[in-house]
Write an enzyme that holds these catalytic residues in place. Structure first.
Site, PDB file in Angstrom:
ATOM      1  N   PHE A 130       0.635  -0.893  -0.086  1.00  0.00           N
ATOM      2  CA  PHE A 130      -0.102   0.099  -0.031  1.00  0.00           C
ATOM      3  C   PHE A 130       0.447   0.831  -0.025  1.00  0.00           C
ATOM      4  CE2 PHE A 130      -3.192  -3.230   1.927  1.00  0.00           C
ATOM      5  CZ  PHE A 130      -3.869  -2.696   1.722  1.00  0.00           C
ATOM      6  N   ASP A 131       0.342   2.239  -0.708  1.00  0.00           N
ATOM      7  CA  ASP A 131       0.686   3.520  -0.275  1.00  0.00           C
ATOM      8  C   ASP A 131       0.222   4.250   1.001  1.00  0.00           C
ATOM      9  OD1 ASP A 131       1.663   6.134  -0.805  1.00  0.00           O
ATOM     10  OD2 ASP A 131      -0.338   6.766  -1.527  1.00  0.00           O
ATOM     11  N   LEU A 132       0.358   4.726   1.600  1.00  0.00           N
ATOM     12  CA  LEU A 132       0.465   5.439   2.707  1.00  0.00           C
ATOM     13  C   LEU A 132      -1.015   6.805   2.661  1.00  0.00           C
ATOM     14  CD1 LEU A 132      -0.307   4.643   5.616  1.00  0.00           C
ATOM     15  CD2 LEU A 132       2.009   6.785   5.756  1.00  0.00           C
ATOM     16  N   ASP A 133      -0.633   7.741   2.326  1.00  0.00           N
ATOM     17  CA  ASP A 133      -0.701   9.547   2.263  1.00  0.00           C
ATOM     18  C   ASP A 133      -1.899   8.950   1.110  1.00  0.00           C
ATOM     19  OD1 ASP A 133       0.346  11.099   4.616  1.00  0.00           O
ATOM     20  OD2 ASP A 133       1.713   9.992   3.268  1.00  0.00           O
ATOM     21  N   ASP A 160      -3.149   6.149  -4.748  1.00  0.00           N
ATOM     22  CA  ASP A 160      -3.879   6.715  -5.407  1.00  0.00           C
ATOM     23  C   ASP A 160      -2.720   7.568  -6.722  1.00  0.00           C
ATOM     24  OD1 ASP A 160      -3.542   9.831  -3.674  1.00  0.00           O
ATOM     25  OD2 ASP A 160      -2.069   7.663  -2.739  1.00  0.00           O
TER      26      ASP A 160
END
Length: 233
Positions: free
Chosen positions: A19-22, A176
Site C-alpha cells: 500500500f501507498d500511505l497518504d 492513489d
C-alpha cells in the site's frame, strides 16, 4: 530469495499486498496542503496552488520543493517550514479513510504479507500509522529514507518484495497517485488505483493501472479473484 510459485492446481500462498500511505490508507490531504501553504507563506515568486501541489503527492518532499526552490539551501528552508506546520498539526489532521482498519485487519488475518511503500520518511509513516491505530499491522515500511530509489522508479516496490521474499508475480500494489501506479507497473506487480483518495479515474487512467477501485471495501474481493484465478494481470 523468492520462493518458487507452486505447480498449477496447488495452493498458492497469499498474495503480498503493498500500500501507498497518504491518500490511500490515511487521509492527510488537508495536512499536506496546509503545510505547503505554511512553507510558502511570505515568499516572493511563484506559489503553487492546491491543485498544483497535489500533482506532486506521491514523490519525496525534497523533489517537490525543487520545482520551486532556487538552490539546495532554499529546499532545506522550505522543508523546515513545511515540517514546522506538519509536525505541530499531524495528529490532529490525519485520519483513516472509511473502513481501512477493518479491511487491513481482514487481509492480515487471511495471511497476506502487508507492506507500506511511501515517499515520506519511514518514521513519519510509522507516526501516521500509530495515530490511526495501525502501528503494528504491517510487516514492513519502505520510506524515502529506506531505499535509494523513489517512486515512480520501481526500486521501492522491488525492495519491499525482496524483504518479504515475494516475486512481483505474486504481489499487488494499491495506490492513489500516478507515481504509485507507474512504480508498480515498472516493478511487474498488479496495480490497483485507489479512487477514494484525492485523485479521479481521469487523473490516473494515463498511468494504466490494472484495476480501479472506488472503495477499499472492494479490495478483498479483488484479491480473492486474483488469488484463485492465477491471472494477476
Amino acid at each position: 530469495m523468492h520462493q518458487p510459485r507452486p505447480p498449477h492446481g496447488g495452493n498458492p500462498r497469499p498474495l503480498a499486498v503493498l500500500f501507498d500511505l497518504d491518500g490511500t490508507l490515511i487521509d492527510s490531504i488537508e495536512l499536506i496542503l496546509n503545510s505547503a501553504k505554511h512553507a510558502f507563506r511570505g515568499r516572493n515568486g511563484h506559489v503553487p496552488t492546491d491543485a498544483e501541489w497535489l500533482t506532486g503527492v506521491g514523490i519525496p518532499l525534497a523533489t517537490m520543493f525543487r520545482r520551486y526552490a532556487t538552490d539546495d539551501a532554499d529546499v532545506a528552508a522550505l522543508i523546515a517550514k513545511y515540517r514546522e506546520y506538519q509536525l505541530a498539526n499531524h495528529d490532529r489532521l490525519v485520519r483513516c479513510y472509511d473502513r481501512v482498519v477493518e479491511i487491513v485487519d481482514g487481509l492480515r488475518a487471511a495471511g497476506h504479507p502487508l507492506a507500506i511503500v511511501t515517499s515520506k520518511t519511514g518514521w513519519l509513516a510509522q507516526r501516521g500509522l500509530d495515530n490511526v491505530g495501525m502501528g503494528a499491522h504491517f510487516d514492513l515500511i519502505v520510506g524515502c529514507d529506506t531505499c535509494a530509489q523513489h517512486k515512480p522508479d520501481p526500486g521501492p516496490v522491488l525492495f519491499a518484495l525482496d524483504r518479504l521474499g515475494y516475486s512481483p508475480l505474486d504481489a499487488v500494489f494499491v495506490g492513489d497517485s500516478i507515481y504509485d501506479i507507474q512504480a508498480g507497473n515498472a516493478a511487474g506487480v498488479v496495480t490497483v488505483a485507489a479512487l477514494w483518495g484525492p485523485f479521479t479515474r481521469d487523473d490516473l487512467i494515463a498511468s494504466k493501472p490494472a484495476h480501479f477501485l472506488d472503495r477499499i471495501s472492494d479490495l478483498p474481493r479483488l484479491i480473492d479473484t486474483l488469488q484463485t484465478s492465477g491471472n494477476k494481470g
